[in-house]
Scaffold this motif. Structure first.
Motif, PDB file in Angstrom:
ATOM      1  N   GLU A 162       0.950  -0.947  -0.097  1.00 50.40           N
ATOM      2  CA  GLU A 162      -0.161   0.033   0.017  1.00 50.40           C
ATOM      3  C   GLU A 162       0.948   1.010   0.009  1.00 50.40           C
ATOM      4  OE1 GLU A 162      -4.275   1.433   1.727  1.00 50.40           O
ATOM      5  OE2 GLU A 162      -2.613   1.109   3.418  1.00 50.40           O
ATOM      6  N   MET A 163       0.471   1.954  -0.567  1.00 51.04           N
ATOM      7  CA  MET A 163       0.976   3.575  -1.087  1.00 51.04           C
ATOM      8  C   MET A 163       0.648   4.798  -0.787  1.00 51.04           C
ATOM      9  SD  MET A 163       2.374   1.062  -3.584  1.00 51.04           S
ATOM     10  CE  MET A 163       1.746   1.424  -4.916  1.00 51.04           C
ATOM     11  N   ASP A 164       0.747   5.534  -0.414  1.00 52.45           N
ATOM     12  CA  ASP A 164      -0.185   7.236  -0.442  1.00 52.45           C
ATOM     13  C   ASP A 164       1.061   7.854  -0.799  1.00 52.45           C
ATOM     14  OD1 ASP A 164       1.651   7.562   1.430  1.00 52.45           O
ATOM     15  OD2 ASP A 164       0.679   7.475   3.598  1.00 52.45           O
ATOM     16  N   PHE A 165       0.589   9.534  -0.839  1.00 52.34           N
ATOM     17  CA  PHE A 165       1.079  10.509  -1.584  1.00 52.34           C
ATOM     18  C   PHE A 165       1.447  11.322  -0.333  1.00 52.34           C
ATOM     19  CE2 PHE A 165      -2.058   8.331  -4.068  1.00 52.34           C
ATOM     20  CZ  PHE A 165      -0.586   8.362  -5.233  1.00 52.34           C
ATOM     21  N   PHE A 166       1.970  11.417   0.646  1.00 50.11           N
ATOM     22  CA  PHE A 166       2.668  12.058   2.073  1.00 50.11           C
ATOM     23  C   PHE A 166       4.017  11.839   2.072  1.00 50.11           C
ATOM     24  CE2 PHE A 166       2.944  12.544   6.437  1.00 50.11           C
ATOM     25  CZ  PHE A 166       2.527  13.856   7.007  1.00 50.11           C
ATOM     26  N   GLY A 167       4.732  11.806   0.818  1.00 52.45           N
ATOM     27  CA  GLY A 167       6.261  11.728   0.716  1.00 52.45           C
ATOM     28  C   GLY A 167       6.546  13.464   1.023  1.00 52.45           C
ATOM     29  N   ASN A 168       7.770  13.461   0.601  1.00 48.42           N
ATOM     30  CA  ASN A 168       7.885  15.126   0.194  1.00 48.42           C
ATOM     31  C   ASN A 168       7.599  15.764  -0.436  1.00 48.42           C
ATOM     32  OD1 ASN A 168      10.443  14.520   2.978  1.00 48.42           O
ATOM     33  ND2 ASN A 168      11.052  14.308   1.988  1.00 48.42           N
ATOM     34  N   ALA A 169       7.387  16.520  -0.688  1.00 50.15           N
ATOM     35  CA  ALA A 169       7.175  17.731  -1.318  1.00 50.15           C
ATOM     36  C   ALA A 169       8.209  17.696  -2.814  1.00 50.15           C
ATOM     37  CB  ALA A 169       6.465  19.132  -1.011  1.00 50.15           C
ATOM     38  N   LEU A 170       7.362  17.707  -4.430  1.00 47.05           N
ATOM     39  CA  LEU A 170       8.441  17.598  -4.918  1.00 47.05           C
ATOM     40  C   LEU A 170       7.611  18.882  -6.085  1.00 47.05           C
ATOM     41  CD1 LEU A 170       8.231  13.926  -6.027  1.00 47.05           C
ATOM     42  CD2 LEU A 170       9.930  14.887  -4.792  1.00 47.05           C
ATOM     43  N   GLY A 171       6.923  19.807  -5.485  1.00 46.33           N
ATOM     44  CA  GLY A 171       6.658  20.426  -6.571  1.00 46.33           C
ATOM     45  C   GLY A 171       5.587  21.704  -5.130  1.00 46.33           C
ATOM     46  N   THR A 172       5.761  23.049  -6.013  1.00 46.52           N
ATOM     47  CA  THR A 172       5.610  24.043  -4.948  1.00 46.52           C
ATOM     48  C   THR A 172       3.709  24.157  -5.556  1.00 46.52           C
ATOM     49  OG1 THR A 172       5.655  25.478  -6.362  1.00 46.52           O
ATOM     50  CG2 THR A 172       7.551  25.137  -4.899  1.00 46.52           C
ATOM     51  N   GLN A 173       3.293  25.042  -3.601  1.00 49.60           N
ATOM     52  CA  GLN A 173       2.035  25.163  -4.004  1.00 49.60           C
ATOM     53  C   GLN A 173       1.890  25.748  -4.824  1.00 49.60           C
ATOM     54  OE1 GLN A 173       0.094  25.437   0.421  1.00 49.60           O
ATOM     55  NE2 GLN A 173       1.069  24.658   1.048  1.00 49.60           N
ATOM     56  N   THR A 174       2.733  26.616  -5.379  1.00 52.33           N
ATOM     57  CA  THR A 174       1.973  28.171  -6.349  1.00 52.33           C
ATOM     58  C   THR A 174       2.034  26.641  -8.001  1.00 52.33           C
ATOM     59  OG1 THR A 174       3.771  29.156  -5.193  1.00 52.33           O
ATOM     60  CG2 THR A 174       3.562  29.296  -7.694  1.00 52.33           C
ATOM     61  N   SER A 175       2.270  25.853  -7.712  1.00 52.66           N
ATOM     62  CA  SER A 175       2.426  25.574  -9.684  1.00 52.66           C
ATOM     63  C   SER A 175       1.673  23.812  -9.558  1.00 52.66           C
ATOM     64  CB  SER A 175       2.868  25.450 -10.461  1.00 52.66           C
ATOM     65  OG  SER A 175       4.089  25.127  -9.792  1.00 52.66           O
ATOM     66  N   THR A 176       2.605  22.811  -8.961  1.00 53.88           N
ATOM     67  CA  THR A 176       1.555  22.049  -9.428  1.00 53.88           C
ATOM     68  C   THR A 176       1.728  20.535  -7.890  1.00 53.88           C
ATOM     69  OG1 THR A 176       4.316  21.043  -8.544  1.00 53.88           O
ATOM     70  CG2 THR A 176       3.519  21.117 -11.209  1.00 53.88           C
ATOM     71  N   ASN A 177       1.826  21.072  -6.837  1.00 50.42           N
ATOM     72  CA  ASN A 177       1.422  20.762  -5.458  1.00 50.42           C
ATOM     73  C   ASN A 177       1.439  18.925  -5.501  1.00 50.42           C
ATOM     74  OD1 ASN A 177       0.023  22.424  -4.195  1.00 50.42           O
ATOM     75  ND2 ASN A 177      -0.747  23.228  -5.999  1.00 50.42           N
ATOM     76  N   THR A 178       2.787  19.076  -5.991  1.00 45.84           N
ATOM     77  CA  THR A 178       2.905  17.480  -6.236  1.00 45.84           C
ATOM     78  C   THR A 178       3.744  16.365  -5.125  1.00 45.84           C
ATOM     79  OG1 THR A 178       3.988  17.533  -8.629  1.00 45.84           O
ATOM     80  CG2 THR A 178       4.635  15.491  -7.759  1.00 45.84           C
ATOM     81  N   TYR A 179       3.703  15.803  -4.837  1.00 45.31           N
ATOM     82  CA  TYR A 179       4.392  14.904  -3.685  1.00 45.31           C
ATOM     83  C   TYR A 179       4.767  13.734  -3.835  1.00 45.31           C
ATOM     84  CZ  TYR A 179       2.241  18.706  -0.467  1.00 45.31           C
ATOM     85  OH  TYR A 179       2.239  19.456  -0.118  1.00 45.31           O
ATOM     86  N   GLY A 180       5.510  13.076  -2.801  1.00 43.23           N
ATOM     87  CA  GLY A 180       5.913  12.050  -3.745  1.00 43.23           C
ATOM     88  C   GLY A 180       5.369  10.438  -3.095  1.00 43.23           C
ATOM     89  N   VAL A 181       5.562   9.342  -3.350  1.00 40.06           N
ATOM     90  CA  VAL A 181       4.964   8.371  -3.692  1.00 40.06           C
ATOM     91  C   VAL A 181       5.006   7.741  -1.910  1.00 40.06           C
ATOM     92  CG1 VAL A 181       4.251   5.826  -4.077  1.00 40.06           C
ATOM     93  CG2 VAL A 181       4.352   7.587  -5.619  1.00 40.06           C
ATOM     94  N   THR A 182       4.638   6.973  -0.915  1.00 42.24           N
ATOM     95  CA  THR A 182       5.405   6.769   0.228  1.00 42.24           C
ATOM     96  C   THR A 182       5.077   5.237   0.816  1.00 42.24           C
ATOM     97  OG1 THR A 182       4.004   7.906   1.883  1.00 42.24           O
ATOM     98  CG2 THR A 182       6.152   9.106   1.071  1.00 42.24           C
TER      99      THR A 182
END
Length: 447
Positions: A162-182
């Motif tokens: 099982e994975m979620d997306f609570f990893g470190n931010a890979l993008g900023t809230q300015t644009s992509t709001n991307t987070y790593g798979v954990t």
């Protein structure tokens, strides 16, 4: 003599002439038989071709009707590399959270983890009231895959990831709001045995209350996922789990993780279940370790100390519409397992000796279903610690607590819309404290 030979030749010639009609008749019979066999083979080929065409054009046979209440069995395998009797299950949910938070005695930093979920140790203390802040994210959405095999002999084996997306931010809230798979869970099992990462055996997941916040009664709940080897037989389970010691430096300061343990943490649990609910007892036996070289003015330290804690908890069904969920935990060196590490497991003296920190934690939650689609929960959680302030100083956490009330609406199965109001407090050994208020909305669709 010549006359005799002439008579013999004449007789032979006459015999050959008389046999010619018989030979011709025999050849004709063989040809007729061969022709008949060819005709028979052609008829058989035509019949076979007709049957093949009928099979190609005929509709597929409908599967046999299933008994009432039974789910259809997977007809073809999605795991061709697995043995027969293997099934695959895909699950998870999509969850979006929207929250407004006000810290009454300080300010939560930009990007702090406590802006995404409640972390008791991050409640600001000793400062001025800050303005309310708004946050929104979907990082707690998750996806899982389960593989299960049951052999003809009754053996059971499988794996879960099982994975979620609570990893470190890979993008900023300015644009992509991307987070790593954990990775949340990653384990395999065989009959009574399990190996891999999952919830600690010291934890009782069946007693967790229904909250909008990711964890909920964080102040007083055991909440740890880690690698382990576990044996389960009926209601009994025992596990050897990954060790880690949180140490408060001499004189105070933030907890320091020590990964020098030579022995795994031992956890034991026994549980009961019935129509009345569930109840379980658990025990934790640890070896707290420190092993560091001297650096600057900090002397070398090499010491170990045993620690023991126990827990009881469960769910008590009060009727068709109500239940109580609770947990009480007490002992030494339990902080890493409770409240997302509110304080340290142990303090260290000036000469490098460890002194385990005792504590008490618990929560109580009441759940009421107003209708099949509407339910609410009242939750109170608290933990407090007996810090040796001559070693830790007075700037360490003495207690944390929170109270929350929520309401969930489920317009259809697997779809939840919820709202929750929380009030939290953190107090230091010095008496300085701080409060936090949060209003949180969520939407969640499970699959």
């Amino acid at each position: 003599m010549k006359k005799y030979l002439g008579l013999r030749l004449s007789a032979l010639s006459l015999g050959c002439l008389m046999a010619l009609p018989g030979i011709a008749m025999a050849d004709e019979a063989r040809e007729q038989a061969l022709e008949q066999r060819i005709n028979d083979l052609e008829a058989q080929l035509q019949q076979l071709a007709s049957e093949i065409r009928a099979q190609r054009t005929a509709p597929a046979a409908a599967p046999a009707a299933l008994p009432a209440g039974k789910l259809p069995i997977q007809l073809t395998t999605l795991t061709p590399g697995s043995p027969s009797g293997t099934t695959l299950k895909v699950g998870g949910f999509v969850k979006a959270d929207f929250m407004v938070t006000k810290a009454h005695d300080g300010m939560l930093a930009d990007g702090a983890t406590g802006r995404a979920l409640y972390i008791p140790g991050q409640t600001p203390v000793g400062g001025n009231s800050s303005d309310a802040v708004y946050d929104a994210h979907a990082k707690f959405s998750r996806f899982n895959v389960g593989i299960d095999t049951v052999t003809e002999g009754g053996d059971k084996a499988g794996a879960f990831l099982e994975m979620d997306f609570f990893g470190n931010a890979l993008g900023t809230q300015t644009s992509t709001n991307t987070y790593g798979v954990t990775v949340r869970h990653a384990y395999a099992y065989w009959n009574h045995w399990l190996a891999g990462q999952t919830w600690s055996n010291f934890m009782d997941t069946s007693a967790l209350p229904d909250t909008v916040d990711f964890i909920g009664p964080t102040d007083g709940v055991i909440f740890v996922r880690q690698a382990q080897v576990r044996y389960t037989n009926g209601g009994f389970s025992a596990a050897l789990e990954n060790p880690e010691t949180l140490i408060i430096p001499n004189g105070g300061g933030g907890g320091v993780a020590s990964d020098r343990g030579a022995l795994p943490d031992l956890t034991l649990r026994y549980g009961w279940k019935g129509d009345w609910g569930s109840f379980g007892v658990g025990a934790l036996l640890r070896s707290l370790e420190i092993d560091r070289a001297a650096t600057g003015t900090v002397p070398a330290a090499n010491d170990s100390e045993g620690a023991f804690a126990f827990t009881v908890g469960g769910k008590w069904v009060l009727g068709a519409h109500d239940d109580l969920r609770y947990q009480v935990t007490a002992g030494d060196g339990l902080s890493r397992y409770v409240g997302l590490a509110v304080t340290g497991d142990t303090a260290v003296s000036a000469d490098g000796n460890l002194d385990a920190i005792g504590g008490f934690a618990g929560y109580l939650a009441w759940r009421h279903a107003w209708s099949p689609k509407l339910r609410s929960n009242l939750v109170f959680a608290r933990s407090q610690y007996d810090n040796p302030i001559d070693l830790t100083g007075t700037a360490v956490n003495k207690s944390v607590q929170s109270f929350r009330v929520n309401l969930f609406y489920s317009p259809m199965p697997k779809l939840d819309v919820g709202v929750e109001l929380m009030r939290a407090n953190r107090e230091l050994e010095s008496g300085v404290d701080g409060s936090l208020t949060r209003l949180q909305f969520t939407t969640k669709y499970s699959f």
